[in-house]
Design a protein around this motif. Structure first.
Motif, PDB file in Angstrom:
ATOM      1  N   GLU A   6      39.630   0.085  -3.795  1.00 28.57           N
ATOM      2  CA  GLU A   6      38.395   0.688  -3.326  1.00 28.57           C
ATOM      3  C   GLU A   6      37.289   0.493  -4.360  1.00 28.57           C
ATOM      4  O   GLU A   6      37.553   0.397  -5.559  1.00 28.57           O
ATOM      5  N   LEU A  20      31.320   2.784   0.745  1.00 26.77           N
ATOM      6  CA  LEU A  20      32.569   2.436   0.087  1.00 26.77           C
ATOM      7  C   LEU A  20      33.134   1.165   0.712  1.00 26.77           C
ATOM      8  O   LEU A  20      32.978   0.929   1.910  1.00 26.77           O
ATOM      9  N   CYS A  22      36.742  -1.460   0.709  1.00 24.71           N
ATOM     10  CA  CYS A  22      38.175  -1.576   0.394  1.00 24.71           C
ATOM     11  C   CYS A  22      38.601  -2.980   0.759  1.00 24.71           C
ATOM     12  O   CYS A  22      38.443  -3.406   1.907  1.00 24.71           O
ATOM     13  N   TRP A  36      40.415   5.764   6.098  1.00 23.45           N
ATOM     14  CA  TRP A  36      39.858   6.377   4.896  1.00 23.45           C
ATOM     15  C   TRP A  36      40.264   7.842   4.854  1.00 23.45           C
ATOM     16  O   TRP A  36      40.206   8.543   5.874  1.00 23.45           O
ATOM     17  N   TYR A  95      40.129   7.529  -0.626  1.00 23.76           N
ATOM     18  CA  TYR A  95      41.214   6.571  -0.598  1.00 23.76           C
ATOM     19  C   TYR A  95      41.167   5.723   0.663  1.00 23.76           C
ATOM     20  O   TYR A  95      40.926   6.223   1.757  1.00 23.76           O
ATOM     21  N   CYS A  96      41.465   4.471   0.474  1.00 26.24           N
ATOM     22  CA  CYS A  96      41.652   3.543   1.570  1.00 26.24           C
ATOM     23  C   CYS A  96      43.146   3.466   1.872  1.00 26.24           C
ATOM     24  O   CYS A  96      43.977   3.539   0.945  1.00 26.24           O
ATOM     25  N   THR A 121      38.522   6.093  -5.273  1.00 26.77           N
ATOM     26  CA  THR A 121      37.230   5.969  -5.939  1.00 26.77           C
ATOM     27  C   THR A 121      36.522   7.318  -5.849  1.00 26.77           C
ATOM     28  O   THR A 121      36.543   7.975  -4.804  1.00 26.77           O
TER      29      THR A 121
END
Length: 127
Positions: A6, A20, A22, A36, A95-96, A121
């Motif tokens: 990410e 964002l 990823c 996500w 988070y991805c 991230t």
């Protein structure tokens, strides 16, 4: 095995926007359902948005519906989360997640539905 990375987290003022990204490793990105999630200190990881393999279907959690948009570019092997009208309560590690799936239209919305996770991230929204 899929390695997710990410990027795009930052410190932003309330009302601001962030995007964002990823980028999973490998050459079969289009075979994966993507999602996500976020986790704030002291809280459980929560689902935010999911997108089908072909990008035609998306699903959002209520707290972000209308403010966040998930999208993917299979040619660039990247999934995005556009976040607008950010609030201090959006502060969290984002988070991805990915899962290989046979269906091109399925969207996964639970933690257990995903097999692969990025390192996260940090997004911080100041008031």
């Amino acid at each position: 095995q899929v390695h997710l990375v990410e990027s795009g987290g930052d410190l932003v003022q309330a009302g601001g926007s962030l995007r964002l990204s990823c980028a999973p490793s490998g050459r079969t990105f289009s075979s994966y359902v993507m999602g996500w999630f976020r986790q704030a200190p002291g809280k459980e990881r929560e689902f935010l948005a999911g997108i089908s393999r072909n990008g035609a279907r998306t699903y959002y959690a209520d707290p972000v519906k209308g403010r966040f948009t998930i999208s993917r570019d299979n040619a660039k092997n990247t999934v995005y989360l556009q976040m607008n009208s950010l609030k201090p309560e959006d502060t969290a590690v984002y988070y991805c997640a990915a899962r290989r799936h046979t269906s091109s239209i399925v969207v996964l919305t639970t933690f257990d539905g995903y097999d692969y996770w990025g390192q996260g991230t940090q997004v911080t929204v100041s008031s």
